[in-house]
Design a protein around this motif. Structure first.
Motif, PDB file in Angstrom:
ATOM      1  N   ASN B 319       0.821  -1.212   0.000  1.00  0.00           N
ATOM      2  CA  ASN B 319       0.000   0.000   0.000  1.00  0.00           C
ATOM      3  C   ASN B 319       0.848   1.253   0.000  1.00  0.00           C
ATOM      4  O   ASN B 319       0.618   2.174  -0.778  1.00  0.00           O
ATOM      5  N   GLU B 322       2.505   1.819  -3.204  1.00  0.00           N
ATOM      6  CA  GLU B 322       1.640   2.373  -4.245  1.00  0.00           C
ATOM      7  C   GLU B 322       1.505   3.881  -4.116  1.00  0.00           C
ATOM      8  O   GLU B 322       1.464   4.602  -5.108  1.00  0.00           O
ATOM      9  N   GLU B 323       1.452   4.344  -2.882  1.00  0.00           N
ATOM     10  CA  GLU B 323       1.416   5.781  -2.664  1.00  0.00           C
ATOM     11  C   GLU B 323       2.631   6.430  -3.300  1.00  0.00           C
ATOM     12  O   GLU B 323       2.556   7.472  -3.915  1.00  0.00           O
ATOM     13  N   ILE B 326       2.269   6.699  -6.921  1.00  0.00           N
ATOM     14  CA  ILE B 326       1.394   7.806  -7.302  1.00  0.00           C
ATOM     15  C   ILE B 326       2.165   9.125  -7.263  1.00  0.00           C
ATOM     16  O   ILE B 326       2.085   9.940  -8.177  1.00  0.00           O
ATOM     17  N   LYS B 650      -7.984  -4.159  -4.851  1.00  0.00           N
ATOM     18  CA  LYS B 650      -8.196  -3.922  -3.416  1.00  0.00           C
ATOM     19  C   LYS B 650      -9.644  -4.197  -3.078  1.00  0.00           C
ATOM     20  O   LYS B 650     -10.515  -4.071  -3.927  1.00  0.00           O
ATOM     21  N   ILE B 667      -6.578   1.731  -7.170  1.00  0.00           N
ATOM     22  CA  ILE B 667      -6.180   3.133  -7.103  1.00  0.00           C
ATOM     23  C   ILE B 667      -5.447   3.493  -8.384  1.00  0.00           C
ATOM     24  O   ILE B 667      -4.504   2.799  -8.795  1.00  0.00           O
ATOM     25  N   GLY B 671      -4.222   8.874  -7.991  1.00  0.00           N
ATOM     26  CA  GLY B 671      -4.572   8.736  -6.579  1.00  0.00           C
ATOM     27  C   GLY B 671      -6.053   8.508  -6.345  1.00  0.00           C
ATOM     28  O   GLY B 671      -6.476   8.288  -5.223  1.00  0.00           O
ATOM     29  N   GLN B 672      -6.840   8.547  -7.416  1.00  0.00           N
ATOM     30  CA  GLN B 672      -8.269   8.332  -7.223  1.00  0.00           C
ATOM     31  C   GLN B 672      -8.604   6.841  -7.240  1.00  0.00           C
ATOM     32  O   GLN B 672      -7.859   6.032  -7.771  1.00  0.00           O
ATOM     33  N   VAL B 673      -9.748   6.555  -6.665  1.00  0.00           N
ATOM     34  CA  VAL B 673     -10.192   5.170  -6.609  1.00  0.00           C
ATOM     35  C   VAL B 673     -11.093   4.882  -7.803  1.00  0.00           C
ATOM     36  O   VAL B 673     -11.963   5.687  -8.124  1.00  0.00           O
ATOM     37  N   ALA B 674     -10.862   3.777  -8.473  1.00  0.00           N
ATOM     38  CA  ALA B 674     -11.778   3.338  -9.524  1.00  0.00           C
ATOM     39  C   ALA B 674     -12.362   2.005  -9.105  1.00  0.00           C
ATOM     40  O   ALA B 674     -11.666   1.177  -8.521  1.00  0.00           O
TER      41      ALA B 674
END
Lengths: 156, 684
Positions: B319, B322-323, B326, B650, B667, B671-674
């Motif tokens: 996690n 991944e940040e 981004i 996720k 993500i 940074g947005q969630v899809a």
């Protein structure tokens, strides 16, 4: 350390439409500014969607909508309080998050008869501090989903 | 804390030893004369015995001890390996396994092992164990004899005594060390731990009074006693232990054994020493020799250095990573805008490193399928005996790696398929002989990588699938009609056995299910994003081929846009994409459909299904993603295609469960969630 000796508990205090609410600080994970929220279809309107919280997809509840208070546009002071409860991590959108205070156990009154509004069913008690009235929220009830409808699903 | 630390090591090592026992026992069955194998098993059993005695698991120790005796007799040619003997030894390992698992689950590892112990004792005495299982009187006489052989030995029990004896013969000296801690010592358990650490470096701790767990819980006054075998001298040991702080007094005494053991034991020892010599002769330095001599009894795999990490921690790492990715994306954007050469180079470099890092992190979740496969040889052996069939199981590609989550799920389906192959696939030896086949049937379990997938194949050379029988059954059970039956290809016929409520075995056996199994197998595999297919030739055998995604955490998706919202459709369920003119859309039973390559495909408007807030109608063309679920297809109407991407899957968390047609989230680079669309839920 001190809270084990007395029955003091620290609470995070936040506001929703002029009223002040409180959640125990040990249930609060963090407080975030509002960011892009992805809408999730087919859930109750008070679930605003999900947010990327440092790589964790976190569901967001708009507390105003949860309590049937009219929705307002988000401002600079709007905050998301990330709470964890029972393996669930959920964000609560509130108008502002003011501060952290100690509430003594004896200051908490269990039955909030005076409050008499819609959020009554989510309340654990009220605390009087000087002239402030803090409403203590019952996270368990807030996080109970009453929307598990199967709108489309008739598949096995 | 410290106790847990020991316990975890103990459990893991015990499992390893039991696994190697199992494996080697199977080898032994094939080569009953190979004494090296017996030695290997003996050593595993021996270590297990030592460990469990130290940890205070007595049932475990006594059973291993008995097993060891039997193995010993085999080694000394007093007993010969027979299937009956191995059955009992296998039964003993099963019991051991059950105990270790009970300990792992927080139990006390106690179990009634008397029966097995008796049987082992009988074997040791050269009697046939089958008699004992049939007649209990024989067992009774055996118990009467048993106590005679168990001699009382000062304060050491039989196992400890044997260990001491054996070590002595290998040139180790046995000592009894009494350690007194200072009265004002606060962290007694910590000091004990330090003492043990010191001692374990120089030798092997055999016994401690009070027991290790009591010591860990500080259930002693100031003194405790440890028995150890070591090559260090008495004085050195004393000095070493004295170095631990807060130790007040150390008394070291050499343990003398009254050494009246049978010469049988000595022969055993020679064998072990021989082994040691072989190992150490390959090492050049004398230091190494010493080491191998001390560790040879504990038989550890040397080149397998691993640490255990909680999978949750890996997820957190992923996690956070991944940040980082981004942010890297943002940084790349900034550097492109600024057009600063140096910044550009740095960012480029960072991108490459993060790329490597991502691969490593994802690889950490990979586990060899061996962890699943290694329980099959035992299972097949047992099953073959139960069914009265002769089976040779061959495993190929056990080192193939798969994502941990897949590994956890794949075990049961595989068990089912293997049982199926043995029960329904392979014929009995008589039938095989009559058909001119080798009496021994062969089952090959094969795993291999191909592209982004891992394949697992189960191949048997049995009777194969009888097309006629399958069709008869399917028609009888109302799965298909007689007319369609004639038109089906072989492949389609074979797929019928995955239909629920189907069983081709004439007799229902308790080995493989009642026809409820194979459809469950198929469902499990499909839920993992995989697929299963059958190939079979009557009389020659069948092959079940499972295709699995390499990992569940990363999937390829097609990103699509609906109004301003982005959704991801898993590539595995997409057939293709198409642009359809509005006037090509037909209406059938209130359902909009299109004619797609000669097939009628219903259209699903994601905009309506997902209640996407949108403004006005689009243009005259629809963008359609054609997806499938099994043989059924549907066209998902979206506003536009964005492109193909590898994304990290996720979950929506424990709060948002049961969201219709959404299987998870991912993500995106910004940074947005899809949300990920669950095509299986959309197609009914």
């Amino acid at each position: 350390m001190t809270e084990t000796l007395t029955d003091d508990l620290k609470y995070i205090v936040f506001q929703l439409k002029e009223k002040e609410y409180a959640i125990p600080v040990n249930k609060v994970h963090s407080i975030e500014k509002i960011e892009h929220i992805t809408r999730v279809p087919g859930v109750s309107s008070y679930i605003k969607g999900v947010l990327n919280l440092r790589g964790v997809v976190t569901p967001i509840i708009d507390l105003r909508l949860r309590f049937d208070i009219e929705e307002v546009a988000y401002t600079d002071s709007t905050r998301i309080i990330i709470v964890s409860f029972d393996d669930m991590e959920v964000g609560l959108i509130v108008d502002t998050a003011n501060d952290v205070i100690d509430i003594k156990a004896e200051a908490i009154e269990p039955q909030p008869e005076v409050v008499g509004v819609d959020e009554a069913e989510y309340i654990n008690g009220v605390a009087k501090l000087d002239k402030r009235l803090l409403i203590l929220l019952d996270l368990e009830k807030i996080l109970q989903r009453d929307d598990l409808k199967t709108t489309y699903g008739n598949e096995g | 804390m410290e106790m847990n630390q020991y316990l975890e090591v103990f459990i893991e090592e015990s499992k390893e030893h039991l696994q190697s026992c199992n494996e080697r026992l199977l080898d032994l069955e094939k080569n009953p004369e190979d004494m090296n194998i017996v030695n290997d098993i003996f050593r595993s059993a021996h270590t297990l015995k030592g460990m469990s005695a130290t940890m205070g698991y007595e049932d475990l120790a006594s059973l291993t001890h008995q097993m060891e005796n039997v193995l010993d007799a085999i080694r000394n040619h007093k007993l010969s390996v027979s299937p009956e003997l191995l059955d009992i030894v296998f039964q003993a390992t099963d019991d051991l396994e059950a105990m270790v698992f009970s300990i792992a689950d927080g139990g006390d590892g106690k179990r009634d092992v008397k029966e097995v112990v008796e049987k082992l004792k009988l074997i040791e005495k050269g009697e046939s164990p089958s008699q004992s299982s049939a007649k209990s009187e024989v067992a009774a006489t055996a118990t009467a004899i048993a106590p005679a052989s168990a001699k009382a030995k000062s304060n050491y029990d039989e196992f400890e005594y044997t260990v001491l004896q054996q070590s002595k013969e290998q040139g180790f000296e046995a000592f009894e060390i009494t350690i007194a801690l200072r009265e004002d010592c606060l962290l007694k358990a910590a000091r004990v731990y330090m003492v043990f650490e010191v001692l374990e470096k120089v030798g092997e701790v055999i016994k401690s009074t009070p027991s290790v767990d009591q010591l860990e819980e500080e259930q002693f006054d100031q003194e405790f006693t440890v028995s150890i075998v070591s090559k260090e001298s008495l004085e050195d040991l004393q000095k070493m232990v004295m170095k631990v702080s807060e130790v007040e007094k150390v008394e070291v005494v050499t343990i003398s054994l009254d050494g009246d053991r049978s010469n049988q034991e000595e022969i055993v020892e020679e064998v072990i020493v021989d082994e040691v010599a072989k190992i150490s002769s390959t090492d050049s330095s004398s230091e190494e020799q010493k080491k191998s001599a001390t560790t040879s009894t504990t038989t550890k795999q040397p080149n397998n250095k691993t640490i255990r990490v909680n999978i949750e921690r890996l997820d957190i790492l992923l996690n956070l990573f991944e940040e980082l990715v981004i942010d890297r994306g943002r940084l790349e954007q900034i550097s492109n805008d600024l057009k600063n050469q140096e910044l550009h180079e740095t960012v480029e470099r960072m991108s490459r490193i993060t790329g490597d890092l991502q691969n490593i992190i994802l690889n950490m979740r990979m586990v060899p399928v061996e962890t699943v496969f290694n329980r099959f040889p035992r299972m097949v052996r047992q099953l073959a005996r139960d069914l009265g069939k002769k089976v040779n199981l061959e495993i190929i590609g056990a080192e193939t790696e798969l994502d941990r989550t897949v590994i956890d799920e794949i075990g049961d389906p595989l068990v089912h398929l293997i049982r199926n192959a043995l029960d329904h696939g392979l014929e009995t030896p008589e039938v095989r002989r009559a058909n001119g086949k080798n009496e021994e049937g062969s089952v090959v379990l094969k795993a291999f990588h191909s592209g982004n997938h891992v394949f697992i194949e189960i191949d048997d050379d049995g009777a194969g699938i009888n097309r006629r029988k399958v069709l008869e059954k399917a028609i009888k059970n109302g799965i298909i009609s007689e007319q369609t039956a004639a038109t089906l290809s072989d492949k389609e016929v074979f797929d019928l056995i995955f239909a629920s409520g189907f069983s081709t075995a004439d007799k229902i056996s308790d080995v493989s299910g009642r026809g409820v199994g194979l459809d469950v197998v198929k469902n499990t595999i499909e839920s993992l994003g995989g697929s299963i297919s059958i190939d079979s030739k009557e009389g020659k055998g069948s092959t079940f081929s499972i295709q699995l995604p390499l990992t569940l955490s990363i999937i390829s998706v097609m990103l699509v846009e609906i109004a301003k919202e982005k959704f991801a459709v898993p590539l595995s369920s997409i057939i293709e994409t198409a642009i359809v003119k509005k006037d090509e859309i037909l209406n059938a039973h209130n359902q909009k459909v299109i004619d797609f390559r000669g097939k009628v495909v219903p259209l699903l408007f994601l905009k309506d299904i997902f209640e996407v807030p949108s403004q006005g109608e689009g243009d005259d063309f629809y963008s359609v993603v054609i997806v499938r679920k099994g043989d059924k297809m549907a066209g998902l109407v979206v506003d536009s295609f964005i492109g193909q991407q590898e994304v990290v899957l996720k979950s929506l968390g424990n709060y948002l469960t049961n969201v219709f047609a959404i299987s998870g989230a991912t993500i995106l680079g910004d940074g947005q969630v899809a949300l990920i669309v669950d095509c299986n839920a959309l197609i009914k």
